[in-house]
Design an enzyme around this catalytic site. Structure first.
Site, PDB file in Angstrom:
ATOM      1  N   SER A 184       0.850  -1.191   0.000  1.00  0.00           N
ATOM      2  CA  SER A 184       0.000   0.000   0.000  1.00  0.00           C
ATOM      3  C   SER A 184       0.891   1.249   0.000  1.00  0.00           C
ATOM      4  O   SER A 184       1.701   1.400  -0.910  1.00  0.00           O
ATOM      5  CB  SER A 184      -0.964  -0.046   1.177  1.00  0.00           C
ATOM      6  OG  SER A 184      -2.015   0.877   1.009  1.00  0.00           O
ATOM      7  N   ASP A 223      -8.615  -4.920  -6.419  1.00  0.00           N
ATOM      8  CA  ASP A 223      -8.272  -3.880  -5.446  1.00  0.00           C
ATOM      9  C   ASP A 223      -9.031  -2.596  -5.796  1.00  0.00           C
ATOM     10  O   ASP A 223      -8.847  -2.041  -6.884  1.00  0.00           O
ATOM     11  CB  ASP A 223      -6.769  -3.641  -5.468  1.00  0.00           C
ATOM     12  CG  ASP A 223      -6.279  -2.818  -4.288  1.00  0.00           C
ATOM     13  OD1 ASP A 223      -7.095  -2.097  -3.684  1.00  0.00           O
ATOM     14  OD2 ASP A 223      -5.076  -2.890  -3.980  1.00  0.00           O
ATOM     15  N   HIS A 258      -6.940  -5.709  -2.063  1.00  0.00           N
ATOM     16  CA  HIS A 258      -5.852  -4.908  -1.492  1.00  0.00           C
ATOM     17  C   HIS A 258      -5.048  -5.768  -0.516  1.00  0.00           C
ATOM     18  O   HIS A 258      -5.205  -5.683   0.706  1.00  0.00           O
ATOM     19  CB  HIS A 258      -6.425  -3.681  -0.789  1.00  0.00           C
ATOM     20  CG  HIS A 258      -5.397  -2.626  -0.503  1.00  0.00           C
ATOM     21  ND1 HIS A 258      -4.682  -1.992  -1.485  1.00  0.00           N
ATOM     22  CD2 HIS A 258      -4.964  -2.093   0.670  1.00  0.00           C
ATOM     23  CE1 HIS A 258      -3.856  -1.118  -0.947  1.00  0.00           C
ATOM     24  NE2 HIS A 258      -4.011  -1.166   0.366  1.00  0.00           N
TER      25      HIS A 258
END
Length: 409
Positions: free
Chosen positions: A260, A345, A377
């Protein structure tokens, strides 16, 4: 958080009119004058608990190098004191208890164990072992995690954690800089499977609570606003330099890895400091901050203005976003790159990885791309996680090999 025992005052965490988050008691009839129950001069208060039946304020927690507990209730304090005697050196969690607070389920936790569960009887002080979370790990030499600190280039103290292989040399090591996501989050001391995986294969692992991280006060967190790829990245680079200067890291064998925001930092590290890293791994990391902000999921709509404040506005700060988006500067990347992405995602969409992969492949730069159609994600399915970590370790072995013949978990 909850109402006080009198059912009239509110117990809350607050950083209003202050830098560090404190535990406060608020009178709804006079909310602008909260009573401070507990505060720490260097860090935010993390959490607090109350007793389940008596409704007494029981404990407050904060994190410096580790998690620390302050027990405000006499019964909990006595139990904790006895448990610290019976289980020295362990982090303790009151996992559950009966209504009379006579029988407790206790979980322990450390940097080299995912933890044990115990039953504790208050009246007798008897502690009974229940179960270990992963007994198979006892067959391996697990690596301890050490809290570290260094001074950034502008004089700001930065804290983090360093894990070195449990056996073998601890100088001139290949090192993986593991950057936490968020970025309004932080790394904590404790057991981390991916860190143990790397240490067991001969790698040092450096974790950094760069500016923008949570837990060190409002000013420290806000210092990261609109500083993606700049001050926040400098803090990471300064940590690498610190580790090299101490002789621990081999300057030719340093990788940067994260998920991330950490994935963005990996891309930014290879892009804006191309001579610092031998390779990088970006796991669901954004590469183009314009498309990141354009494709935010619908449930983040109420937070969009806050995202603009933290990262930058796509119109008002367009020059900034262009300057700090690795996708626009892929020509600066020289080191091999491994990108992992989930096709589903909704936070960091597939286009973030696709445009980076295409830009690098057009230049003939070595990039490994793992796209999983059934992931979002972060990979959740066991078979995908195993495939990712196998490829991850293989990528490191190809680019920053470690000399290790240890038994590997």
């Amino acid at each position: 958080m909850f109402f006080d025992k009198d059912n009239r005052h509110i117990i809350a965490l607050s950083n209003l009119q202050r830098d560090k988050t404190a535990l406060v008691r608020i009178d709804p009839e006079n909310p602008d004058q909260p009573e401070v129950i507990f505060e720490h001069e260097r860090v935010d208060v993390w959490w607090a608990e109350r007793t389940p039946i008596r409704q007494n304020l029981a404990a407050v927690y904060y994190v410096t190098d580790k998690k620390y507990s302050v027990y405000l209730d006499s019964i909990w304090a006595a139990v904790a004191t006895d448990l610290e005697r019976l289980l020295p050196g362990e982090e303790l969690y009151f996992n559950a208890m009966d209504d009379a607070e006579e029988h407790f389920i206790i979980r322990t936790y450390s940097d080299v164990s995912p933890g044990d569960f115990y039953s504790y009887t208050r009246s007798t002080g008897k502690l009974d072992f229940l179960v270990n979370m992963n007994p198979e790990l006892k067959a391996y030499d697990l690596a301890p995690m050490e809290a570290i600190s260094y001074t950034a280039r502008d004089g700001t103290p930065i804290q983090g954690y360093l894990t070195l292989p449990a056996t073998g040399p601890v100088k001139n090591l290949p090192v993986v800089v593991m950057v936490h996501g968020g970025p309004l989050s932080r790394d904590l001391w404790g057991y981390k499977p991916d860190i143990q995986m790397l240490a067991s294969r001969g790698y040092g692992v450096l974790q950094i609570n760069y500016r923008g991280s949570w837990g060190y006060g409002k000013g420290f967190a806000q210092a990261g606003f609109k500083q993606w790829g700049q001050l926040m990245q400098d803090d990471i680079s300064d940590g690498v330099d610190w580790l090299v200067n101490k002789g621990i890291a081999n300057p030719k064998k340093i990788a940067i890895y994260g998920a991330s925001y950490g994935g963005y930092a990996a891309l930014a590290g290879l892009t804006f400091t191309p001579d610092l890293y031998a390779c990088g791994i970006s796991y669901v990391g954004p590469s183009n901050l314009f498309t990141l902000l354009e494709n935010l999921p619908a449930y983040w709509e109420p937070e969009k203005e806050m995202m603009y404040e933290m990262i930058g506005h796509p119109v008002e700060d367009s020059a900034l976003l262009h300057a700090i988006s690795p996708a626009f500067h892929a020509n600066q990347i020289k080191a091999p790159l491994f990108i992992a992405q989930g096709a589903n995602d909704v936070r960091v969409t597939e286009i973030e990885s696709e445009q980076m992969v295409q830009a690098l492949r057009n230049r003939g730069v070595d990039v490994v791309y793992m796209l999983k159609e059934n992931e979002g994600h972060g990979f959740r399915l066991e078979e995908n996680r195993l495939e990712f970590y196998k490829a991850f370790c293989g990528f490191l072995e190809d680019n920053i090999p470690a000399a290790s013949s240890r038994k590997k978990p």
